[in-house]
Design a protein around this motif. Sequence first.
Motif, PDB file in Angstrom:
ATOM      1  N   GLU A 250       0.370  -1.129  -0.270  1.00  0.00           N
ATOM      2  CA  GLU A 250       0.089   0.058   0.233  1.00  0.00           C
ATOM      3  C   GLU A 250       0.990   1.139   0.155  1.00  0.00           C
ATOM      4  O   GLU A 250       0.851   2.084  -0.901  1.00  0.00           O
ATOM      5  CB  GLU A 250      -0.846  -0.107   1.301  1.00  0.00           C
ATOM      6  N   ARG A 253       2.117   1.834  -3.601  1.00  0.00           N
ATOM      7  CA  ARG A 253       1.070   1.905  -4.345  1.00  0.00           C
ATOM      8  C   ARG A 253       0.711   3.860  -3.870  1.00  0.00           C
ATOM      9  O   ARG A 253       0.326   4.147  -5.591  1.00  0.00           O
ATOM     10  CB  ARG A 253      -0.337   0.944  -4.074  1.00  0.00           C
ATOM     11  N   ALA A 257       1.457   6.523  -6.721  1.00  0.00           N
ATOM     12  CA  ALA A 257      -0.068   7.323  -7.338  1.00  0.00           C
ATOM     13  C   ALA A 257       0.419   9.126  -6.953  1.00  0.00           C
ATOM     14  O   ALA A 257      -0.106   9.850  -7.710  1.00  0.00           O
ATOM     15  CB  ALA A 257      -1.321   7.010  -6.184  1.00  0.00           C
ATOM     16  N   ALA A 258       1.480   9.287  -6.051  1.00  0.00           N
ATOM     17  CA  ALA A 258       1.474  10.859  -4.982  1.00  0.00           C
ATOM     18  C   ALA A 258       2.624  11.210  -6.616  1.00  0.00           C
ATOM     19  O   ALA A 258       3.092  12.400  -6.297  1.00  0.00           O
ATOM     20  CB  ALA A 258       2.011  10.516  -4.230  1.00  0.00           C
ATOM     21  N   ARG A 259       2.814  10.442  -7.559  1.00  0.00           N
ATOM     22  CA  ARG A 259       3.808  10.734  -8.501  1.00  0.00           C
ATOM     23  C   ARG A 259       5.358  11.244  -8.274  1.00  0.00           C
ATOM     24  O   ARG A 259       6.467  11.442  -9.011  1.00  0.00           O
ATOM     25  CB  ARG A 259       3.806  11.573  -9.113  1.00  0.00           C
ATOM     26  N   ALA A 352       3.897 -10.329 -12.194  1.00  0.00           N
ATOM     27  CA  ALA A 352       3.339  -9.119 -12.216  1.00  0.00           C
ATOM     28  C   ALA A 352       1.700  -8.768 -12.134  1.00  0.00           C
ATOM     29  O   ALA A 352       0.860  -9.390 -13.030  1.00  0.00           O
ATOM     30  CB  ALA A 352       3.984  -7.816 -13.095  1.00  0.00           C
ATOM     31  N   THR A 353       1.201  -7.547 -11.626  1.00  0.00           N
ATOM     32  CA  THR A 353      -0.393  -7.740 -11.538  1.00  0.00           C
ATOM     33  C   THR A 353      -0.907  -6.558 -11.401  1.00  0.00           C
ATOM     34  O   THR A 353       0.374  -5.434 -10.126  1.00  0.00           O
ATOM     35  CB  THR A 353      -1.301  -8.384 -11.307  1.00  0.00           C
ATOM     36  N   LYS A 354      -1.927  -5.747 -11.263  1.00  0.00           N
ATOM     37  CA  LYS A 354      -2.685  -4.214 -10.428  1.00  0.00           C
ATOM     38  C   LYS A 354      -2.611  -4.789  -9.479  1.00  0.00           C
ATOM     39  O   LYS A 354      -2.594  -5.859  -8.615  1.00  0.00           O
ATOM     40  CB  LYS A 354      -4.095  -4.581 -11.295  1.00  0.00           C
ATOM     41  N   TRP A 355      -2.681  -3.311  -8.799  1.00  0.00           N
ATOM     42  CA  TRP A 355      -2.567  -3.175  -7.040  1.00  0.00           C
ATOM     43  C   TRP A 355      -3.651  -3.548  -6.894  1.00  0.00           C
ATOM     44  O   TRP A 355      -3.311  -4.871  -5.711  1.00  0.00           O
ATOM     45  CB  TRP A 355      -2.611  -1.434  -6.909  1.00  0.00           C
ATOM     46  N   SER A 356      -5.059  -3.606  -7.212  1.00  0.00           N
ATOM     47  CA  SER A 356      -6.081  -4.793  -6.790  1.00  0.00           C
ATOM     48  C   SER A 356      -5.666  -6.484  -6.433  1.00  0.00           C
ATOM     49  O   SER A 356      -6.637  -7.081  -5.695  1.00  0.00           O
ATOM     50  CB  SER A 356      -7.102  -4.182  -6.805  1.00  0.00           C
ATOM     51  N   TYR A 386       4.993  -0.085 -10.789  1.00  0.00           N
ATOM     52  CA  TYR A 386       4.302   1.007 -11.642  1.00  0.00           C
ATOM     53  C   TYR A 386       2.509   1.453 -11.327  1.00  0.00           C
ATOM     54  O   TYR A 386       2.628   1.596  -9.814  1.00  0.00           O
ATOM     55  CB  TYR A 386       3.787  -0.239 -13.255  1.00  0.00           C
ATOM     56  N   ARG A 387       2.138   2.803 -11.282  1.00  0.00           N
ATOM     57  CA  ARG A 387       1.081   3.731 -11.442  1.00  0.00           C
ATOM     58  C   ARG A 387       0.017   2.088 -11.451  1.00  0.00           C
ATOM     59  O   ARG A 387      -0.782   2.185 -10.341  1.00  0.00           O
ATOM     60  CB  ARG A 387       0.878   4.261 -12.613  1.00  0.00           C
ATOM     61  N   SER A 388       0.162   1.534 -12.272  1.00  0.00           N
ATOM     62  CA  SER A 388      -1.377   0.614 -12.019  1.00  0.00           C
ATOM     63  C   SER A 388      -0.771  -1.062 -11.527  1.00  0.00           C
ATOM     64  O   SER A 388      -1.489  -1.402 -11.155  1.00  0.00           O
ATOM     65  CB  SER A 388      -1.600   0.222 -13.531  1.00  0.00           C
ATOM     66  N   ALA A 426      -2.588 -13.054 -12.777  1.00  0.00           N
ATOM     67  CA  ALA A 426      -1.726 -11.751 -13.240  1.00  0.00           C
ATOM     68  C   ALA A 426      -1.260 -12.137 -14.505  1.00  0.00           C
ATOM     69  O   ALA A 426      -1.527 -13.035 -15.091  1.00  0.00           O
ATOM     70  CB  ALA A 426      -0.714 -12.361 -12.272  1.00  0.00           C
TER      71      ALA A 426
ATOM     72  N   LYS B 119      -8.111   2.634  -7.624  1.00  0.00           N
ATOM     73  CA  LYS B 119      -6.261   2.089  -6.900  1.00  0.00           C
ATOM     74  C   LYS B 119      -5.754   1.858  -8.474  1.00  0.00           C
ATOM     75  O   LYS B 119      -4.902   1.377  -7.505  1.00  0.00           O
ATOM     76  CB  LYS B 119      -7.627   0.336  -6.355  1.00  0.00           C
ATOM     77  N   ASN B 120      -6.306   1.014  -9.565  1.00  0.00           N
ATOM     78  CA  ASN B 120      -4.929   0.867  -9.926  1.00  0.00           C
ATOM     79  C   ASN B 120      -4.553   2.228 -11.225  1.00  0.00           C
ATOM     80  O   ASN B 120      -4.315   1.510 -11.619  1.00  0.00           O
ATOM     81  CB  ASN B 120      -5.572  -0.737 -11.210  1.00  0.00           C
ATOM     82  N   LEU B 121      -5.202   3.514 -10.791  1.00  0.00           N
ATOM     83  CA  LEU B 121      -5.334   4.272 -11.993  1.00  0.00           C
ATOM     84  C   LEU B 121      -5.569   4.237 -13.306  1.00  0.00           C
ATOM     85  O   LEU B 121      -4.398   4.338 -14.051  1.00  0.00           O
ATOM     86  CB  LEU B 121      -3.802   4.849 -11.467  1.00  0.00           C
ATOM     87  N   THR B 198      -1.811  -6.523 -17.789  1.00  0.00           N
ATOM     88  CA  THR B 198      -0.587  -6.527 -16.450  1.00  0.00           C
ATOM     89  C   THR B 198       0.039  -5.211 -17.067  1.00  0.00           C
ATOM     90  O   THR B 198       0.003  -4.209 -17.850  1.00  0.00           O
ATOM     91  CB  THR B 198       0.186  -7.921 -16.969  1.00  0.00           C
ATOM     92  N   PRO B 199       0.946  -5.194 -15.482  1.00  0.00           N
ATOM     93  CA  PRO B 199       1.584  -3.425 -15.420  1.00  0.00           C
ATOM     94  C   PRO B 199       3.028  -3.960 -16.850  1.00  0.00           C
ATOM     95  O   PRO B 199       3.262  -3.167 -17.931  1.00  0.00           O
ATOM     96  CB  PRO B 199       2.332  -3.170 -14.271  1.00  0.00           C
ATOM     97  N   THR B 230      -2.648  11.010 -11.232  1.00  0.00           N
ATOM     98  CA  THR B 230      -3.006  11.730 -10.452  1.00  0.00           C
ATOM     99  C   THR B 230      -3.248  12.834 -10.736  1.00  0.00           C
ATOM    100  O   THR B 230      -2.568  13.488 -11.399  1.00  0.00           O
ATOM    101  CB  THR B 230      -3.337  11.597  -9.011  1.00  0.00           C
TER     102      THR B 230
END
Lengths: 478, 478
Positions: A250, A253, A257-259, A352-356, A386-388, A426, B119-121, B198-199, B230
């Motif tokens: 988290e 992530r 997200a905050a760049r 690899a996979t998305k945050w969720s 990554y961002r995602s 994934a 969540k995953n942007l 996948t990212p 964001t």
Amino acid sequence: MNPMANHRPSSMSVLTALSDALGEAVLCEPQQTEPFRRDYWVRSEIDEWRGSPLPNPMAVVTPTTTQQVASVVQICQEFGTPVITRGAGSGVVGGVLAQEDGIVLSTHKLITPSSIDKKNLLATFGAGTNGLEAEELVQDHGLTIGHWPQSIGVSSVGGWVATRASGQFSTAYGNIEDILYSLVAVLPDGSIYRSRETPRAAAGPDLRQLFLGSEGTLGVITEVTFSLRTQAPDQAKQAFHFDRFDDGLEAIRRIMAARWLPPVVRLYDPRESRRNFAESVPKGRSVLIFLHEGPPGSAQLESAAIATTCANLGGVLTESTAVEHWFEHRNTVPTWTELFEQGLLVDTIEVATKWSNLSGLYRGVVEAVSAIPSVISMTAHSSHAYRSGANLYFTAVAAPPEGADYTEIYDQIWDAAMTAADSLGAGLAHHHGIGRVRRTWLNSELGESGSQLLSAIKAALDPKGLFNPGVLMEPTQL
Amino acid sequence: MNPMANHRPSSMSVLTALSDALGEAVLCEPQQTEPFRRDYWVRSEIDEWRGSPLPNPMAVVTPTTTQQVASVVQICQEFGTPVITRGAGSGVVGGVLAQEDGIVLSTHKLITPSSIDKKNLLATFGAGTNGLEAEELVQDHGLTIGHWPQSIGVSSVGGWVATRASGQFSTAYGNIEDILYSLVAVLPDGSIYRSRETPRAAAGPDLRQLFLGSEGTLGVITEVTFSLRTQAPDQAKQAFHFDRFDDGLEAIRRIMAARWLPPVVRLYDPRESRRNFAESVPKGRSVLIFLHEGPPGSAQLESAAIATTCANLGGVLTESTAVEHWFEHRNTVPTWTELFEQGLLVDTIEVATKWSNLSGLYRGVVEAVSAIPSVISMTAHSSHAYRSGANLYFTAVAAPPEGADYTEIYDQIWDAAMTAADSLGAGLAHHHGIGRVRRTWLNSELGESGSQLLSAIKAALDPKGLFNPGVLMEPTQL
């Protein structure tokens, strides 16, 4: 010396033609060809260790120029001889495995040109150039390629591109596809493809992408040009430990997200944290380490903001020795055979996979692989964000019982990990590539239509299927 | 209404099949099909303006789902009917031009799904979704796609991908290939390709790249997913003016080398500076504007450092109104026909090259095009910067004499610009694509071997050459 000794008459003509064209660069003696038979795939090492010798190639050719590579390919095309291209052999997924009716084309003598263009921040290397030597060369000019795979000292720059590699600094600097500027490749028909040297083009599909990750199946990469960075004047390091692995995920992530873009972002699960940072971190915690780099002031700005994000999630700042420890050991490459001798079977599997999905993916793969009776440890870290989403890099350790079949256990581990990752949606291959170990899973990764698309391209470029058969795609897919 | 009216018997069967499959979504009346015949290519507008009517398609089909697109493609494949895919029609290189024996597949009703995953942007859109509507939708969630082409209000998200577009914020946020996460496309055989979500993957060549820039020749993109950012909490704007255009280029080169990444970096030559910033900048100066964005503190840090770099090269800070002026007018799209009526012929031509070539490229192209008798102005700005170089975006203005052939002058301008850029080693297409206007230059851009490679892929995927014939590649190349 007669290069044609020890060979069946059927292979005489292609060897004669190759020797006529390349002379001494054609190696045929078994003691010469033996070191080129395979890469660093655990399964090949198991075979060798337990005395199932790997096939020797008909010959190893060691061209020094793109033109020589084109000649080799043309000759092999004429005789229908498979061409297995081998860089430095540091691949871990079975992308290189000799066959008796084929040659191994070793790129290790493709070390020219080698040039650095400071004004345009570009460096060009022969594909066989050692990765660390390339990096050190540009560092002498205050620059960096910014690509630091763990294998940097034992890999080649062409291999980076052919396997679509990632380096440890990828979160800020991108993967090799983001660093590659242009390339030269010899196609299966012997023609030479040279991409235009432009920073960016909207001129149809990006054809360089066909070779990025092609693992020798669509072309032989002979020359690469990288887009460099200046070395960062500003640098900061810090590490935190968290109560739960998920808290660390988290944190990453939120940071993405905050760049913020730290080059190095590595989160270890509790067992890997214990393995690597026992001196500086209490048991059961998950360690997250950062390297911040950038223009003046930026690393401090970033590290302060990230420290707050980590603290908000219960992260505790560790002694700085944790990060130093990682830096000192980050290019240590293990020796599988030594582990076999200790009764251990070890391999790494990255997805690899998305945050969720990440937390579920971590748990799902650990659980699936841990259920295999002889597996004594299944752990992971995340090292590319990554961002995602992010990757997960698992390490499986098995202690096979006396007399057990290591290969069988090895296959069980991969099958369990891939099945679990696939069922959790994934991506099945973050940066080691497909090789042979994942090829039955490529359909799942690309989808039916994607696999057909790739097979159609392969058939169009290499209708006889001579370039690295059995890698990436099943031989039957052709 | 009988959709088969006005059509030759030979086309009856495919129209019947299409109408059976899609019903009301098949438009055949000329007044219905007319708006879909072309894109925003100046040459098509010249033809229309001077009364050479453009061909009408056999029909315009307006599918609403990927499955409907697949049905349309399967039917056209069966009947050997060309498929010209059209997004919002904002392309400027002739990528869309109807033909009487083909259909236009308009994506403007492909507007589902539309979903945002905070969540995953990620955000997923039907390919026909208007670009500005997509951006506004994600902005409602505090996010941004970060892709701002000048045409954002009149382009589609699928068109962005199909043309390999760039936005005005590309220097920090990348071009569309850096923003695209996954896509769905219908291939010429009617199968549906869906890339894995996948990212990042090292799983063979990146197949999404076949569709990025394919301009309708390899697939119909029906759905795209973008990796979002964001919205930046921190923002700063500033502009400087320089004695020479080259000083501005050098400032950008140093900024990129120092690893700063302002989303907007735009340098105008003296004539364009005068045209756009007369109120705030003295005559003869070159204006360089910046937008800085990032996490808290970063925009101030960057703008201060960049101000120093600019000052070191003689850059003078302008009033902030210069940047505001650009922001207010940045999405104004000119109307070619209005200009024709005023006796002016205008077009834009974008190329890119390495830093060491940029100044020569600027001079070479301006000189070559200015030598054409009726050309009254050839100017440029640079709007997309990279570590290794930047683009140049030229605007040519001609005042053709009474009775002159606009098309002939138009072709002369393009020929002079492309010849000059090619001879100077520049990339010939930065972000508008190839379409028809550049297709004779694709060989130069890709090289002989690259062109053959692309043709081989085209032949493998679209053996009958039905997908957007005449675009990207010469029809004879198949």
